[in-house]
Scaffold this motif. Structure first.
Motif: not given
Length: 297
Positions: A190-198, A225-229, A241-242, A253-258
């Motif tokens: 959850k902390t990682a998710q909020l850090c990404i948000k900010l 992690l994919y989003q961060v990278y 990561a993906a 399909g979402e993962v394949a798109a990543c």
């Protein structure tokens, strides 16, 4: 189809049937009221059986009989559905109780009053009473001596502060929680998710790598992690990561798109082509936009 899916499908069908019964009930009730009104009208006006009053226009006694039959049927349906509704309520309450017990684990067992308040916090969060839950959490922090218990309370505070719009304070609660309880998965994720948000990507990466090392919630951690990278143009790491996520969920399909997007940035046309085909096969909702992004058309 699993048991939970069957339960939800049955619940949906029952809801549709209940709507139908309610419509019949309303029609029958109106018919019965009109029939009774016709009878009263005839009595007070001294009309005979061969008159032309409201009673005859409603189809004689047939209207009353049909109305009564429908009303009795609805009543029977309602009475017989009560045990099933009770069982459904009991099932939900048991499921909620199991979730709370799993969250608390071995902690909050020394003081029954503290445990009761902690259970109340979890219930308040489920019911979206975040302000009240947050107030109880503040008091609980003074009453909990074990660091692991304080971490759980802080995690709950983090959820509340986020929902109340205080994201920075929520992150501070999460940071404190993971410092008190090493490898505390809910707070790490959850902390990682909020850090990404900010857009605090370096901090997010730190928490995600710690979560990954602990081996929990692998797919959500990998996606973040994919989003961060990707946000840092670290495309090869994003691709790695993906592809790890793809091993965990090969039909997504979402993962394949990543994978496709990261491979495009890395110049891997072979992977791009194969993942585009996969997204098409899985009927990925964003296929058209993905194709335009990696192919230009």
């Amino acid at each position: 189809m699993n048991t939970e899916d069957n339960r939800e499908k049955k619940k949906h069908l029952n809801k549709l049937f209940m709507y139908g019964w309610r419509i019949l009930f309303a029609i029958a009730l109106v018919m019965l009221i009109c029939w009774v009104a016709g009878v009263v009208w005839r009595v007070f006006n001294g009309m005979g059986t061969d008159g032309n009053g409201i009673f005859e226009t409603l189809g004689d006694t047939r209207s009353g009989v049909v109305s009564l039959v429908i009303l009795i049927g609805v009543a029977i349906k309602f009475i017989t559905s009560i045990p099933e509704d009770v069982r459904e309520t009991e099932y939900k309450e048991q499921k909620r109780s199991d979730k709370y017990e799993a969250f608390l684990g071995e902690y909050f067992s020394g003081d029954k009053a503290v445990r009761k308040d902690m259970l109340r916090v979890l219930w308040l969060i489920d019911e979206e009473h975040y302000s009240t839950a947050d107030e109880v959490c503040v008091r609980l922090l003074d009453r909990c001596s074990a660091p692991e218990e304080q971490a759980a309370v802080l995690y709950c505070r983090m959820l509340c502060r986020e929902e109340m719009g205080y994201t920075k304070e929520a992150i501070a609660c999460g940071e404190k929680a993971v410092s008190l309880r090493k490898g505390y998965m809910p707070a790490l994720v959850k902390t990682a998710q909020l850090c990404i948000k900010l857009n605090k990507m370096m901090a997010a990466e730190q928490y995600l790598l710690e979560a990954k090392e602990c081996g929990g919630q692998e797919l959500p951690v990998g996606i973040m992690l994919y989003q961060v990278y990707m946000s840092q143009n670290r495309h090869q790491e994003a691709l790695d990561a993906a592809m790890e996520c793809e091993e965990l969920d090969p039909h997504s399909g979402e993962v394949a798109a990543c994978v496709c997007r990261a491979a495009h940035k890395c110049g891997r046309s072979d992977i791009v082509n194969s993942r585009l085909q996969k997204c098409a096969g899985e009927h990925y909702e964003g296929y058209a936009a993905l194709k335009k992004e990696v192919r230009g058309y």
